[in-house]
Design a protein around this motif. Sequence first.
Motif, PDB file in Angstrom:
ATOM      1  N   MET A  22     -25.645 -29.930  -0.618  1.00 49.69           N
ATOM      2  CA  MET A  22     -26.674 -28.917  -0.779  1.00 49.69           C
ATOM      3  C   MET A  22     -26.527 -28.286  -2.158  1.00 49.69           C
ATOM      4  O   MET A  22     -25.444 -27.911  -2.580  1.00 49.69           O
ATOM      5  N   VAL A  23     -27.624 -28.161  -2.847  1.00 55.01           N
ATOM      6  CA  VAL A  23     -27.613 -27.591  -4.185  1.00 55.01           C
ATOM      7  C   VAL A  23     -27.551 -26.067  -4.083  1.00 55.01           C
ATOM      8  O   VAL A  23     -28.286 -25.460  -3.325  1.00 55.01           O
ATOM      9  N   GLY A  65     -25.597 -24.010 -12.013  1.00 52.85           N
ATOM     10  CA  GLY A  65     -25.089 -23.302 -13.185  1.00 52.85           C
ATOM     11  C   GLY A  65     -23.976 -24.058 -13.879  1.00 52.85           C
ATOM     12  O   GLY A  65     -23.909 -24.106 -15.114  1.00 52.85           O
ATOM     13  N   SER A  66     -23.094 -24.684 -13.095  1.00 54.01           N
ATOM     14  CA  SER A  66     -21.989 -25.422 -13.706  1.00 54.01           C
ATOM     15  C   SER A  66     -22.495 -26.610 -14.515  1.00 54.01           C
ATOM     16  O   SER A  66     -21.879 -26.995 -15.505  1.00 54.01           O
ATOM     17  N   GLN A  93     -17.855 -30.915  -7.484  1.00 55.56           N
ATOM     18  CA  GLN A  93     -17.388 -30.998  -6.106  1.00 55.56           C
ATOM     19  C   GLN A  93     -16.870 -29.631  -5.692  1.00 55.56           C
ATOM     20  O   GLN A  93     -16.125 -28.994  -6.437  1.00 55.56           O
ATOM     21  N   THR A  94     -17.252 -29.172  -4.513  1.00 50.83           N
ATOM     22  CA  THR A  94     -16.780 -27.877  -4.022  1.00 50.83           C
ATOM     23  C   THR A  94     -15.534 -28.022  -3.151  1.00 50.83           C
ATOM     24  O   THR A  94     -14.903 -27.041  -2.800  1.00 50.83           O
ATOM     25  N   ARG A  95     -15.208 -29.255  -2.824  1.00 46.24           N
ATOM     26  CA  ARG A  95     -13.984 -29.520  -2.058  1.00 46.24           C
ATOM     27  C   ARG A  95     -13.520 -30.934  -2.407  1.00 46.24           C
ATOM     28  O   ARG A  95     -14.272 -31.725  -2.967  1.00 46.24           O
TER      29      ARG A  95
END
Length: 87
Positions: free
Chosen positions: A1-2, A8-9, A75-77
Amino acid sequence: MVTSTHEGSHRIFQDHPEVLGPVFEVLGLPPPVKADIEAITPDATEIKPLERRVDTVLRVEPSDGQGFLLAIEAQTRKAPDKGVNWA
């Protein structure tokens, strides 16, 4: 999911590619000298009806003529299968 953090990154690299210096250092690669860098389409769709997109794709054209593309994914994880999926 955006998310706005995700977008921003990538806007940082797309709008200010000069911040890539530390990225090259972390990867153990020499940064290109006097390179032209431009964001290009992140669409990686193949002939098969499967849509693939990269978060950010930059074309790096160093003054020595050895250009390359740099694909950046956020990647958030941890995603252990990401390397296999990318191949």
